[in-house]
Design a protein around this motif. Structure first.
Motif, PDB file in Angstrom:
ATOM      1  N   MET A  42      24.652  19.041  14.009  1.00  0.00           N
ATOM      2  CA  MET A  42      23.825  20.461  13.534  1.00  0.00           C
ATOM      3  C   MET A  42      24.874  21.885  13.734  1.00  0.00           C
ATOM      4  O   MET A  42      25.143  22.504  13.424  1.00  0.00           O
ATOM      5  CB  MET A  42      22.435  20.202  15.076  1.00  0.00           C
ATOM      6  N   ALA A  43      25.620  21.526  15.159  1.00  0.00           N
ATOM      7  CA  ALA A  43      26.683  22.543  15.132  1.00  0.00           C
ATOM      8  C   ALA A  43      27.711  22.428  13.874  1.00  0.00           C
ATOM      9  O   ALA A  43      28.357  23.445  13.710  1.00  0.00           O
ATOM     10  CB  ALA A  43      27.989  21.957  16.154  1.00  0.00           C
ATOM     11  N   MET A  44      27.707  21.481  13.269  1.00  0.00           N
ATOM     12  CA  MET A  44      28.989  21.137  12.051  1.00  0.00           C
ATOM     13  C   MET A  44      28.137  21.784  10.779  1.00  0.00           C
ATOM     14  O   MET A  44      28.658  22.814   9.788  1.00  0.00           O
ATOM     15  CB  MET A  44      29.247  19.981  11.145  1.00  0.00           C
ATOM     16  N   SER A  45      26.627  22.308  11.200  1.00  0.00           N
ATOM     17  CA  SER A  45      25.613  22.886   9.837  1.00  0.00           C
ATOM     18  C   SER A  45      26.203  24.589  10.025  1.00  0.00           C
ATOM     19  O   SER A  45      25.833  25.151   8.954  1.00  0.00           O
ATOM     20  CB  SER A  45      24.368  22.797  10.028  1.00  0.00           C
ATOM     21  N   ARG A  46      26.337  24.734  11.265  1.00  0.00           N
ATOM     22  CA  ARG A  46      27.435  26.470  11.402  1.00  0.00           C
ATOM     23  C   ARG A  46      28.407  26.653  11.083  1.00  0.00           C
ATOM     24  O   ARG A  46      29.331  27.499  10.262  1.00  0.00           O
ATOM     25  CB  ARG A  46      27.160  26.832  12.879  1.00  0.00           C
ATOM     26  N   TYR A  47      29.258  25.484  11.090  1.00  0.00           N
ATOM     27  CA  TYR A  47      30.621  25.426  10.623  1.00  0.00           C
ATOM     28  C   TYR A  47      30.711  24.592   9.719  1.00  0.00           C
ATOM     29  O   TYR A  47      32.071  23.051   9.751  1.00  0.00           O
ATOM     30  CB  TYR A  47      31.505  25.556  12.063  1.00  0.00           C
ATOM     31  N   PRO A  48      30.659  24.495   8.684  1.00  0.00           N
ATOM     32  CA  PRO A  48      31.018  23.363   7.605  1.00  0.00           C
ATOM     33  C   PRO A  48      31.712  22.935   7.360  1.00  0.00           C
ATOM     34  O   PRO A  48      33.242  24.347   7.483  1.00  0.00           O
ATOM     35  CB  PRO A  48      30.024  24.419   6.490  1.00  0.00           C
ATOM     36  N   GLN A  49      32.760  21.836   7.116  1.00  0.00           N
ATOM     37  CA  GLN A  49      33.795  21.245   6.501  1.00  0.00           C
ATOM     38  C   GLN A  49      33.962  20.165   5.629  1.00  0.00           C
ATOM     39  O   GLN A  49      33.644  18.930   5.620  1.00  0.00           O
ATOM     40  CB  GLN A  49      34.443  20.944   7.940  1.00  0.00           C
ATOM     41  N   ALA A  50      34.736  20.680   4.753  1.00  0.00           N
ATOM     42  CA  ALA A  50      34.496  19.006   3.734  1.00  0.00           C
ATOM     43  C   ALA A  50      35.332  18.243   3.887  1.00  0.00           C
ATOM     44  O   ALA A  50      34.894  16.806   4.024  1.00  0.00           O
ATOM     45  CB  ALA A  50      35.566  19.575   2.463  1.00  0.00           C
ATOM     46  N   ARG A  51      36.004  18.555   4.832  1.00  0.00           N
ATOM     47  CA  ARG A  51      36.525  16.698   5.482  1.00  0.00           C
ATOM     48  C   ARG A  51      35.597  15.620   6.630  1.00  0.00           C
ATOM     49  O   ARG A  51      35.899  14.686   7.357  1.00  0.00           O
ATOM     50  CB  ARG A  51      38.140  17.350   6.539  1.00  0.00           C
ATOM     51  N   ALA A  52      34.488  16.603   6.999  1.00  0.00           N
ATOM     52  CA  ALA A  52      33.703  16.029   7.757  1.00  0.00           C
ATOM     53  C   ALA A  52      32.318  15.756   6.969  1.00  0.00           C
ATOM     54  O   ALA A  52      32.026  14.389   8.001  1.00  0.00           O
ATOM     55  CB  ALA A  52      32.721  16.996   8.735  1.00  0.00           C
ATOM     56  N   THR A  53      32.813  14.921   5.537  1.00  0.00           N
ATOM     57  CA  THR A  53      31.638  14.616   4.273  1.00  0.00           C
ATOM     58  C   THR A  53      32.019  13.140   5.391  1.00  0.00           C
ATOM     59  O   THR A  53      29.929  12.596   5.238  1.00  0.00           O
ATOM     60  CB  THR A  53      32.009  15.125   3.001  1.00  0.00           C
ATOM     61  N   THR A  54      32.943  12.292   4.723  1.00  0.00           N
ATOM     62  CA  THR A  54      32.319  10.870   5.019  1.00  0.00           C
ATOM     63  C   THR A  54      31.664  10.647   6.422  1.00  0.00           C
ATOM     64  O   THR A  54      31.038   9.957   6.288  1.00  0.00           O
ATOM     65  CB  THR A  54      34.079  10.675   5.365  1.00  0.00           C
ATOM     66  N   LYS A  55      32.089  11.337   7.288  1.00  0.00           N
ATOM     67  CA  LYS A  55      31.975  10.886   8.767  1.00  0.00           C
ATOM     68  C   LYS A  55      30.352  11.069   8.948  1.00  0.00           C
ATOM     69  O   LYS A  55      29.762  10.802   9.091  1.00  0.00           O
ATOM     70  CB  LYS A  55      32.686  11.578   9.739  1.00  0.00           C
ATOM     71  N   LEU A  56      29.761  12.057   7.776  1.00  0.00           N
ATOM     72  CA  LEU A  56      28.538  12.616   7.707  1.00  0.00           C
ATOM     73  C   LEU A  56      27.898  11.122   7.429  1.00  0.00           C
ATOM     74  O   LEU A  56      26.857  11.297   7.173  1.00  0.00           O
ATOM     75  CB  LEU A  56      28.230  13.826   7.607  1.00  0.00           C
ATOM     76  N   ILE A  57      28.516  11.319   5.525  1.00  0.00           N
ATOM     77  CA  ILE A  57      27.825  10.200   5.175  1.00  0.00           C
ATOM     78  C   ILE A  57      27.620   8.721   5.815  1.00  0.00           C
ATOM     79  O   ILE A  57      26.889   7.727   6.155  1.00  0.00           O
ATOM     80  CB  ILE A  57      28.454  10.248   3.606  1.00  0.00           C
TER      81      ILE A  57
END
Length: 266
Positions: A229-244
């Motif tokens: 939810m915090a990442m939704s405020r501060y989007p980072q493309a490098r987090a995509t793999t972990k989110l998936i």
């Protein structure tokens, strides 16, 4: 339940008006939650006070429960009652709480405020938290985190850091509080880690700290959800793999965790 007034049997209980238009099948329910992944499940549910058409319920500073009684029907009968429910169990403590609620927190010493963060009654803890936050008392808050044996005290201190980080009067204090929140994302208690992440989400940082990405792999599902939810405020493309990866491992089992990951990806 604020923590005092009815005795320890009601610790962590919620109270709910179950209004059905007929007093015979209406009343006040009490229930408790238990942690369940990133969310909660109903642990128990009881009829606390029945055969009363209650429209609202709350606790007074005297430790008593107060509820309003509609008497009967949906349209009303042009009369009503206020019912007071008391217990003798917490009488001495309830009297203390009533006195403390009436006092001005601005007159409390820092040592008292730290002690009150451990108080049994949530209203006293919250009053102390808000006062420490208004004073931007970073050092005493750090002392609570380091020395208190109470997870609740540490939780209120974490929330106070979040308040200072958001609306502190000095940029340095806001930065220091944000740093404290960042450090708390690796605290031993998942309750504190989750609260720290929620605090960081609300700070309005110019960029996301890498600690949010690290927290996406936390062992606790509620902490992972807070990080997402915090990442939704501060989007980072490098987090995509972990989110998936979170979505794959979750496999639609935990709706709250799924929602948080989706919000971050969106």
């Amino acid at each position: 339940y604020p923590g005092t007034g009815l005795g320890d049997a009601y610790q962590e209980k919620f109270f709910l008006c179950d209004f059905r238009g007929d007093a015979a099948i209406s009343g006040i329910r009490s229930f408790r939650f238990a942690a369940d992944g990133a969310t909660f499940r109903l642990a128990d549910s009881d009829r606390f006070l029945w055969s009363v058409l209650a429209t609202d319920v709350d606790f007074g500073p005297d430790g008593a429960m107060y509820l309003t009684d509609w008497i009967e029907g949906w349209s009303g009968v042009n009369r009503g009652r206020v019912i007071r429910v008391t217990s003798e169990e917490d009488k001495e403590l309830s009297n203390q709480v009533q006195t403390l609620l009436a006092e001005k927190s601005a007159e409390w010493r820092v040592g008292q405020l730290r002690k009150f963060l451990e108080h049994k009654d949530r209203r006293i803890r919250q009053k102390a938290q808000f006062e420490l936050a208004s004073r931007e008392a970073i050092r005493p808050l750090r002392k609570v985190i380091a020395e208190s044996d109470s997870v609740l005290a540490k939780l209120h201190a974490t929330w106070a850091f979040g308040q200072i980080a958001r609306v502190g009067s000095k940029p340095q204090r806001r930065t220091t509080s944000t740093k404290a929140l960042t450090e708390l994302t690796s605290h031993a208690s998942p309750i504190i880690r989750k609260a720290a992440l929620e605090g960081l989400e609300e700070t309005g940082l110019p960029q996301v700290p890498s600690t949010l990405i690290t927290a996406l792999a936390d062992q606790d599902a509620a902490v992972r959800a807070a990080a997402a939810m915090a990442m939704s405020r501060y989007p980072q493309a490098r987090a995509t793999t972990k989110l998936i990866e979170i979505l794959k491992q979750n496999n639609d089992r935990d709706a709250v965790l799924r929602h948080a990951a989706i919000m971050a990806l969106a």
